[in-house]
Design a protein around this motif. Sequence first.
Motif, PDB file in Angstrom:
ATOM      1  N   TRP A  26       0.561  -1.007  -0.004  1.00 52.96           N
ATOM      2  CA  TRP A  26      -0.089   0.008   0.114  1.00 52.96           C
ATOM      3  C   TRP A  26       0.965   1.066   0.357  1.00 52.96           C
ATOM      4  CZ3 TRP A  26      -4.428  -0.948  -2.463  1.00 52.96           C
ATOM      5  CH2 TRP A  26      -4.913  -2.311  -1.395  1.00 52.96           C
ATOM      6  N   GLN A  27       1.910   0.900   0.164  1.00 49.61           N
ATOM      7  CA  GLN A  27       3.120   2.135  -0.171  1.00 49.61           C
ATOM      8  C   GLN A  27       2.986   3.053  -1.663  1.00 49.61           C
ATOM      9  OE1 GLN A  27       6.830   0.615   1.649  1.00 49.61           O
ATOM     10  NE2 GLN A  27       5.873   0.247   3.626  1.00 49.61           N
ATOM     11  N   GLN A  28       2.365   2.567  -2.426  1.00 50.06           N
ATOM     12  CA  GLN A  28       2.830   2.600  -3.720  1.00 50.06           C
ATOM     13  C   GLN A  28       1.128   2.029  -4.273  1.00 50.06           C
ATOM     14  OE1 GLN A  28       5.631  -1.439  -5.397  1.00 50.06           O
ATOM     15  NE2 GLN A  28       4.798   0.435  -6.681  1.00 50.06           N
ATOM     16  N   ARG A  29       0.947   1.982  -4.059  1.00 47.55           N
ATOM     17  CA  ARG A  29      -0.767   1.772  -4.329  1.00 47.55           C
ATOM     18  C   ARG A  29      -1.528   1.535  -3.274  1.00 47.55           C
ATOM     19  NH1 ARG A  29      -1.107  -5.067  -6.095  1.00 47.55           N
ATOM     20  NH2 ARG A  29       0.574  -4.085  -7.375  1.00 47.55           N
ATOM     21  N   ASN A  30      -2.642   1.417  -4.424  1.00 46.62           N
ATOM     22  CA  ASN A  30      -4.325   2.062  -3.416  1.00 46.62           C
ATOM     23  C   ASN A  30      -5.610   1.709  -4.891  1.00 46.62           C
ATOM     24  OD1 ASN A  30      -6.517   2.312  -1.462  1.00 46.62           O
ATOM     25  ND2 ASN A  30      -5.057   4.334  -0.808  1.00 46.62           N
ATOM     26  N   LYS A  31      -6.448   0.976  -3.511  1.00 40.15           N
ATOM     27  CA  LYS A  31      -7.748   0.846  -4.707  1.00 40.15           C
ATOM     28  C   LYS A  31      -9.324   2.634  -5.241  1.00 40.15           C
ATOM     29  CE  LYS A  31      -7.358  -3.885  -3.762  1.00 40.15           C
ATOM     30  NZ  LYS A  31      -8.180  -4.626  -3.654  1.00 40.15           N
ATOM     31  N   ILE A  32      -9.629   2.067  -5.618  1.00 43.45           N
ATOM     32  CA  ILE A  32     -10.928   3.283  -6.248  1.00 43.45           C
ATOM     33  C   ILE A  32     -12.205   2.258  -7.034  1.00 43.45           C
ATOM     34  CG2 ILE A  32      -9.410   4.785  -6.381  1.00 43.45           C
ATOM     35  CD1 ILE A  32     -10.229   5.212  -9.453  1.00 43.45           C
ATOM     36  N   LYS A  33     -13.068   2.797  -7.412  1.00 45.12           N
ATOM     37  CA  LYS A  33     -14.432   1.967  -7.897  1.00 45.12           C
ATOM     38  C   LYS A  33     -14.603   2.782  -8.967  1.00 45.12           C
ATOM     39  CE  LYS A  33     -18.450   0.113  -6.500  1.00 45.12           C
ATOM     40  NZ  LYS A  33     -20.056   0.277  -5.960  1.00 45.12           N
ATOM     41  N   THR A  34     -15.145   2.223 -10.190  1.00 49.54           N
ATOM     42  CA  THR A  34     -14.747   2.868 -11.402  1.00 49.54           C
ATOM     43  C   THR A  34     -16.308   2.269 -12.264  1.00 49.54           C
ATOM     44  OG1 THR A  34     -13.972   0.884 -12.947  1.00 49.54           O
ATOM     45  CG2 THR A  34     -12.592   2.359 -11.929  1.00 49.54           C
ATOM     46  N   THR A  40      -7.118  -1.210  -9.122  1.00 47.55           N
ATOM     47  CA  THR A  40      -5.811  -1.125  -8.324  1.00 47.55           C
ATOM     48  C   THR A  40      -4.566   0.002  -9.196  1.00 47.55           C
ATOM     49  OG1 THR A  40      -5.539  -2.691  -7.241  1.00 47.55           O
ATOM     50  CG2 THR A  40      -3.802  -1.692  -7.638  1.00 47.55           C
ATOM     51  N   LEU A  41      -4.385   1.260  -8.714  1.00 45.70           N
ATOM     52  CA  LEU A  41      -4.175   2.119  -9.443  1.00 45.70           C
ATOM     53  C   LEU A  41      -2.632   2.299  -8.563  1.00 45.70           C
ATOM     54  CD1 LEU A  41      -5.752   5.196  -9.010  1.00 45.70           C
ATOM     55  CD2 LEU A  41      -5.777   3.949 -10.800  1.00 45.70           C
ATOM     56  N   THR A  42      -1.287   1.601  -9.318  1.00 50.85           N
ATOM     57  CA  THR A  42       0.174   1.271  -8.858  1.00 50.85           C
ATOM     58  C   THR A  42       1.365   2.776  -9.072  1.00 50.85           C
ATOM     59  OG1 THR A  42      -0.520  -0.312  -8.383  1.00 50.85           O
ATOM     60  CG2 THR A  42       1.726  -0.249  -8.659  1.00 50.85           C
ATOM     61  N   VAL A  43       1.900   2.999  -8.439  1.00 51.76           N
ATOM     62  CA  VAL A  43       2.918   4.379  -8.954  1.00 51.76           C
ATOM     63  C   VAL A  43       3.854   2.872  -9.160  1.00 51.76           C
ATOM     64  CG1 VAL A  43       3.621   6.577  -8.466  1.00 51.76           C
ATOM     65  CG2 VAL A  43       1.664   5.773  -7.090  1.00 51.76           C
ATOM     66  N   SER A  44       4.565   3.659 -10.196  1.00 52.46           N
ATOM     67  CA  SER A  44       5.632   2.913 -11.054  1.00 52.46           C
ATOM     68  C   SER A  44       6.905   3.494 -10.131  1.00 52.46           C
ATOM     69  CB  SER A  44       5.634   2.921 -12.392  1.00 52.46           C
ATOM     70  OG  SER A  44       5.421   4.492 -12.465  1.00 52.46           O
ATOM     71  N   ILE A  45       8.117   2.622  -9.854  1.00 50.88           N
ATOM     72  CA  ILE A  45       9.273   3.055  -8.900  1.00 50.88           C
ATOM     73  C   ILE A  45      10.098   2.660 -10.361  1.00 50.88           C
ATOM     74  CG2 ILE A  45       8.013   3.650  -6.924  1.00 50.88           C
ATOM     75  CD1 ILE A  45       9.831   1.084  -6.316  1.00 50.88           C
ATOM     76  N   GLN A  46      11.478   3.547  -9.755  1.00 53.39           N
ATOM     77  CA  GLN A  46      12.494   2.603 -10.789  1.00 53.39           C
ATOM     78  C   GLN A  46      13.002   1.974  -9.968  1.00 53.39           C
ATOM     79  OE1 GLN A  46      14.880   6.281  -9.963  1.00 53.39           O
ATOM     80  NE2 GLN A  46      13.803   7.460 -11.102  1.00 53.39           N
ATOM     81  N   ARG A  47      13.966   1.206 -10.036  1.00 50.59           N
ATOM     82  CA  ARG A  47      15.032  -0.331  -9.949  1.00 50.59           C
ATOM     83  C   ARG A  47      15.705   0.012  -9.290  1.00 50.59           C
ATOM     84  NH1 ARG A  47      14.676  -4.577 -14.208  1.00 50.59           N
ATOM     85  NH2 ARG A  47      12.270  -4.701 -14.907  1.00 50.59           N
ATOM     86  N   GLU A  48      15.397   0.119  -7.244  1.00 55.93           N
ATOM     87  CA  GLU A  48      17.159   0.192  -6.928  1.00 55.93           C
ATOM     88  C   GLU A  48      17.578  -1.222  -6.416  1.00 55.93           C
ATOM     89  OE1 GLU A  48      17.316   4.557  -5.131  1.00 55.93           O
ATOM     90  OE2 GLU A  48      15.816   4.772  -7.018  1.00 55.93           O
ATOM     91  N   LYS A  49      18.440  -0.920  -5.135  1.00 53.97           N
ATOM     92  CA  LYS A  49      19.030  -1.758  -4.800  1.00 53.97           C
ATOM     93  C   LYS A  49      17.111  -2.742  -3.124  1.00 53.97           C
ATOM     94  CE  LYS A  49      20.479   1.282  -0.547  1.00 53.97           C
ATOM     95  NZ  LYS A  49      21.791   1.374   0.108  1.00 53.97           N
ATOM     96  N   ASN A  65       3.655   9.167 -17.580  1.00 52.29           N
ATOM     97  CA  ASN A  65       3.667   9.562 -15.928  1.00 52.29           C
ATOM     98  C   ASN A  65       1.946   8.965 -15.406  1.00 52.29           C
ATOM     99  OD1 ASN A  65       3.186  11.649 -14.222  1.00 52.29           O
ATOM    100  ND2 ASN A  65       3.643  13.675 -14.868  1.00 52.29           N
ATOM    101  N   PRO A  66       2.667   8.581 -14.537  1.00 50.48           N
ATOM    102  CA  PRO A  66       1.691   7.451 -13.853  1.00 50.48           C
ATOM    103  C   PRO A  66       0.466   8.444 -13.342  1.00 50.48           C
ATOM    104  CG  PRO A  66       3.697   7.393 -12.474  1.00 50.48           C
ATOM    105  CD  PRO A  66       4.148   7.852 -13.890  1.00 50.48           C
ATOM    106  N   LEU A  67       1.340   9.785 -12.573  1.00 51.62           N
ATOM    107  CA  LEU A  67       0.073  11.149 -12.101  1.00 51.62           C
ATOM    108  C   LEU A  67      -0.555  10.792 -12.946  1.00 51.62           C
ATOM    109  CD1 LEU A  67       2.830  12.336  -9.555  1.00 51.62           C
ATOM    110  CD2 LEU A  67       2.031   9.609  -8.936  1.00 51.62           C
ATOM    111  N   VAL A  68       0.038  11.579 -13.951  1.00 52.36           N
ATOM    112  CA  VAL A  68      -1.219  11.497 -15.080  1.00 52.36           C
ATOM    113  C   VAL A  68      -2.366  11.037 -15.085  1.00 52.36           C
ATOM    114  CG1 VAL A  68      -1.531  12.733 -17.458  1.00 52.36           C
ATOM    115  CG2 VAL A  68       0.483  13.794 -15.294  1.00 52.36           C
ATOM    116  N   LYS A  69      -1.980   9.183 -15.572  1.00 51.22           N
ATOM    117  CA  LYS A  69      -2.465   8.696 -15.880  1.00 51.22           C
ATOM    118  C   LYS A  69      -4.232   8.791 -14.984  1.00 51.22           C
ATOM    119  CE  LYS A  69      -1.968   3.579 -17.207  1.00 51.22           C
ATOM    120  NZ  LYS A  69      -1.169   3.004 -17.419  1.00 51.22           N
TER     121      LYS A  69
END
Length: 220
Positions: A26-34, A40-49, A65-69
């Motif tokens: 839930w740190q990068q996603r949440n649910k909405i009703k359509t 589920t809307l998920t914010v894509s993140i950069q690959r890191e350690k 841009n995941p936020l605009v989407k």
Amino acid sequence: MGYFEMVDAVDIFVVLDHVQFVKKSWQQRNKIKTPSGVITLTVSIQREKRDNLIKDVKISYDRNNPLVKHWKTISLSYKKANFFNEYRHFFEKIYLTNFTYLRDLNVSLIKQICEILEIKTKIISSSELNYNKEKKGKNEDIISLCKSVGITSLYDAKGAEQFLDKSLFLENGIFLQFQEFNHPQYKQLWGEFEPYLSIIDLIFNEGKNSLKIIKSGKTN
């Protein structure tokens, strides 16, 4: 809704951002009703350690841009909600901001929602606190955090009851209470009621009545 019940119930709310990030949480996603159902809307993140701390996780804009989407999806899903037009600009300005760090996006949303709900709780981030963050264990870390800001009563999620030692907290002068929350129902679009969605579903459908509904779910 349960998250903001906790924020409203306390004097100081600490965003725990100095701990390890959990991917696909839930740190990068949440649910909405359509109109087509819950998504589920998920914010894509950069690959890191793998052991990246929450505060260091960066949003990825590589493909789009995941936020605009997300904002386009939210707008289409809630444009017929009773209070969408009243509150849309609060969220639109956040979703149209190019945040570098996921933590900054999340904290901006939390603070904006608190403003809408008229929650006056002070919100701070654990990474900004001056205390010993050595990995001695979850209990010791949280006790040290509480002492650094003078917390004598800790209100935590029900799930934390599995790993927090109540007796150890009491030995350190900290009373520990776990949330008991029964999810209340409210007016929704698109068919039968669906619980455990993003709080924006509540705000767009119930407006100024939202905090009252949230408080009605508390059972302790």
